[in-house]
Design an enzyme around this catalytic site. Structure first.
Site, PDB file in Angstrom:
ATOM      1  N   ASP A 170      -1.252  -5.772  12.654  1.00 24.43           N
ATOM      2  CA  ASP A 170       0.204  -5.617  12.685  1.00 24.43           C
ATOM      3  C   ASP A 170       0.736  -5.014  13.982  1.00 24.43           C
ATOM      4  O   ASP A 170       0.182  -4.033  14.487  1.00 24.43           O
ATOM      5  CB  ASP A 170       0.664  -4.704  11.551  1.00 24.43           C
ATOM      6  CG  ASP A 170       0.300  -5.226  10.182  1.00 24.43           C
ATOM      7  OD1 ASP A 170      -0.445  -6.213  10.095  1.00 24.43           O
ATOM      8  OD2 ASP A 170       0.759  -4.636   9.192  1.00 24.43           O
ATOM      9  N   ARG A 188       3.829   1.364   1.403  1.00 24.45           N
ATOM     10  CA  ARG A 188       3.497   1.542   2.818  1.00 24.45           C
ATOM     11  C   ARG A 188       4.518   0.878   3.747  1.00 24.45           C
ATOM     12  O   ARG A 188       5.457   0.238   3.320  1.00 24.45           O
ATOM     13  CB  ARG A 188       2.111   0.975   3.105  1.00 24.45           C
ATOM     14  CG  ARG A 188       1.908  -0.485   2.709  1.00 24.45           C
ATOM     15  CD  ARG A 188       0.469  -0.917   2.958  1.00 24.45           C
ATOM     16  NE  ARG A 188       0.198  -2.277   2.504  1.00 24.45           N
ATOM     17  CZ  ARG A 188      -0.278  -2.592   1.313  1.00 24.45           C
ATOM     18  NH1 ARG A 188      -0.532  -1.639   0.423  1.00 24.45           N
ATOM     19  NH2 ARG A 188      -0.501  -3.863   0.983  1.00 24.45           N
TER      20      ARG A 188
END
Length: 484
Positions: A47, A166
Site C-alpha cells: 500500500d 484499520r
C-alpha cells in the site's frame, strides 16, 4: 522458500548480513525492473501510505516487507519528490518497534501540523495466543526525518468491530480535522467509521458514526478508505473486499471502487446525494488507492499496482509490487477523471509518428487517436510472431479490451487474462504509459483507466498495429531527463 509465520515475523535485527545480501543479489537478476515507477529496493511493496505535502516537498511512503516477496512484518519506507514524478528514497523508515505496532506498521495517512508531519497508522499487534489487536496510533516526523512515536492509542478497536479495523485517513474539511477508518462489524459486514479531532487535536478523537455512503452491506471488509474533495464534492475511494458482483461486476480478486457525493455533512456522517458505485480502474492491478488534497486544494491519488493474495513472477527474485503514476483527480459531467500530473511530460525524450516498431526499450508513452466507428487492434510488448499485450479499441461496438494472455509469464490466471470497459462511439484518445513490466492506459485523458503488470519474455519489446488506422505519437521516456 517456505514463508512460515516465524519467518514472516522475524525481527529486522535478526536477519543476517548474508541473508540481506543474497536478497539484493537475487533482485538484481530480474529482467522486469521498472524505470520511472516506484518499486521496492528489497522485498515486497504494497500500500501507498502517508501521501502528503511537508516542508516544501511531496511525501509518499510505501508499505514494505524488506526480506522477500511475502506479507510479513511491515514498515513504511519514505520517498520524497519535488514534482510528483521523480521520487527518491530518503532512508527514513517507520519501523514496527513498539508495543503498539509490534507486528507491523500497517496502512495510514499523514498531515502537516506546525513544523512536523503527523503519521496516522494502524499498529498491528498479536498477543501470545496470536489474537490480533489493531490500534490506530501516531508518530511525528520532523524536517530532518527523525520519527517520534506517540505513546498512546489514538483510536482503539470499537466494541462492535472485529479485529479487522484499520487504515486511518486524516483529512481537513472546512478547517476541522476528521478521520475515517475501515472495518468489519460483528455481522462480518464492512463499514467505514467517521471520527472528529476534538479541538483539532490529532491525539484526541471521538466517533461521530458510521459513514453513510449508501453502503450495500455485501462487502465483508472496507479496506483503505479515503475521502477527498474534488471541486468541492466528496469522493470516497475504497476497497470493498467481498463485494457482491450483482452490485457491480469486477474480475480482480478484490475491487477498488469509488462513489461521488454532491456534498458532505460531517455532523450526520453523510455523503449527500451519493452516486452509484463505480470501478476506479478497469485493469488487472490497482488497489489500496490513496488520495489526499494538496494545500492548493487539488486532489491527487496513487495506487498499489498489485493485489493481496496473488503471486507474481518477480516472487522468484525476492521482490514484488510497484506504485502507479501519481494522478490528479477531476470531475467532469459527473464522472471521476484520473490523469498523470503535468510533470510526466518532462520524461519525454525523442518522439516520432506512431507506427509499427520491431523493437523498443519498453519504456515509452503512446498518445493515440481513434476515429468514431473505427475498429483497432494494437499489440504492445510484441514479439516477431505478434504475441504480446493486445489492446482492442472497438468504437463501433463501444468496447475497449486489454488482453495479456500472450504477454510473457502468465499468473493469476484463475481471474482471467482480459479486461474490458464500455466507451462512447466517438473520436477517442488514449495515453498509454509502458514501463518494462507496467502498463497504464488513460482513455480520453482519464475518463477510463486500465492499469496492470505484464512480465514479457526477452524478445517481447515491439509494437504492432494489427488492424485499424490509429494515429498519434510515440515518445521515448527517460526518467533521468530531470535530476532529483
Amino acid at each position: 522458500m517456505e514463508w512460515t509465520t516465524e519467518r514472516r515475523y522475524r525481527r529486522y535485527e535478526d536477519w543476517t548480513t548474508e541473508e540481506k545480501q543474497a536478497i539484493q543479489e537475487n533482485m538484481a537478476k530480474s529482467p522486469w525492473h521498472t524505470h520511472y515507477h516506484v518499486e521496492p529496493k528489497a522485498g515486497l511493496l504494497n500500500d501507498p501510505n502517508g501521501f502528503s505535502y511537508f516542508d516544501g516537498k511531496w511525501i509518499l511512503f510505501y508499505q514494505n516487507f524488506p526480506f522477500g516477496a511475502a506479507h510479513g512484518l511491515k514498515s513504511w519506507v519514505q520517498t520524497e519528490s519535488e514534482d510528483l514524478v521523480h521520487f527518491k528514497e530518503t532512508g527514513v523508515t517507520l519501523l514496527p518497534d513498539t508495543d503498539l505496532d509490534s507486528h507491523g506498521a500497517y496502512s495510514g495517512s499523514a498531515m502537516q501540523f506546525g513544523d512536523k508531519l503527523f503519521l496516522f497508522y494502524t499498529g498491528n499487534v498479536r498477543d501470545a495466543e496470536w489474537v490480533r489487536h489493531p490500534y490506530q496510533v501516531g508518530a511525528l516526523m520532523n524536517k530532518d526525518g527523525k520519527i517520534e512515536k506517540i505513546d498512546k492509542i489514538l483510536i482503539d478497536q470499537p466494541a462492535d468491530s472485529t479485529d479487522h479495523f484499520r487504515d486511518p485517513q486524516i483529512f481537513n474539511f472546512k478547517g476541522q480535522f476528521y478521520a475515517i477508518v475501515g472495518g468489519q462489524d460483528l455481522e462480518k459486514k464492512g463499514f467505514i467509521r467517521l471520527y472528529k479531532a476534538v479541538d483539532n487535536d490529532y491525539t484526541n478523537w471521538v466517533a461521530i458514526g458510521d459513514l453513510d455512503f449508501a453502503n450495500d452491506r455485501t462487502a465483508y471488509m472496507m479496506e483503505c478508505p479515503n475521502l477527498v474533495f474534488v471541486g468541492g464534492q466528496p469522493v470516497l475511494l475504497y476497497c470493498p473486499q467481498g463485494l457482491d458482483k450483482s452490485v457491480l461486476d469486477y474480475d480482480n480478486i478484490y475491487p477498488n471502487m469509488y462513489k461521488i457525493g454532491a456534498s458532505f455533512d460531517p455532523e450526520k456522517a453523510k455523503m449527500v446525494d451519493v452516486s452509484e458505485l463505480h470501478n476506479l480502474d478497469y485493469g488487472f492491478e490497482a488497489y489500496a488507492t490513496q488520495g489526499f488534497n494538496a494545500p492548493d486544494g487539488r486532489a491527487y491519488a496513487v495506487s498499489w499496482l498489485g493485489l493481496p493474495d496473488v503471486s507474481y513472477p518477480t516472487d522468484s527474485y525476492d521482490y514484488q509490487g510497484a506504485l502507479s503514476l501519481v494522478k490528479e483527480l477531476t470531475i467532469k459531467d459527473g464522472k471521476l477523471y484520473q490523469y498523470p500530473v503535468e510533470a510526466i511530460k518532462d520524461l519525454s525524450a525523442e518522439s516520432e509518428a506512431f507506427a509499427n516498431k520491431a523493437q523498443t526499450k519498453n519504456c515509452y508513452e503512446l498518445e493515440l487517436q481513434f476515429e468514431k466507428d473505427s475498429q483497432n487492434e494494437i499489440v504492445l510488448f510484441a514479439d516477431a510472431e505478434g504475441k504480446g499485450l493486445t489492446l482492442t479499441f472497438d468504437l463501433a461496438k463501444g468496447l475497449v479490451t486489454v488482453d495479456r494472455s500472450q504477454a510473457g509469464e502468465q499468473y493469476a490466471q484463475e481471474f482471467g487474462a482480459s479486461r474490458s470497459c464500455t466507451i462512447a462511439n466517438q473520436a477517442t484518445t488514449a495515453n498509454i504509459f509502458i514501463d518494462n513490466s507496467i502498463f497504464e492506459i488513460f482513455i480520453n485523458k482519464g475518463e477510463k483507466v486500465f492499469s496492470g503488470r505484464v512480465y514479457p519474455h526477452a524478445d517481447q519489446n515491439g509494437i504492432l498495429i494489427k488492424s485499424g488506422t490509429p494515429t498519434g505519437t510515440y515518445y521515448e521516456l527517460d526518467y533521468g531527463r530531470k535530476a532529483n
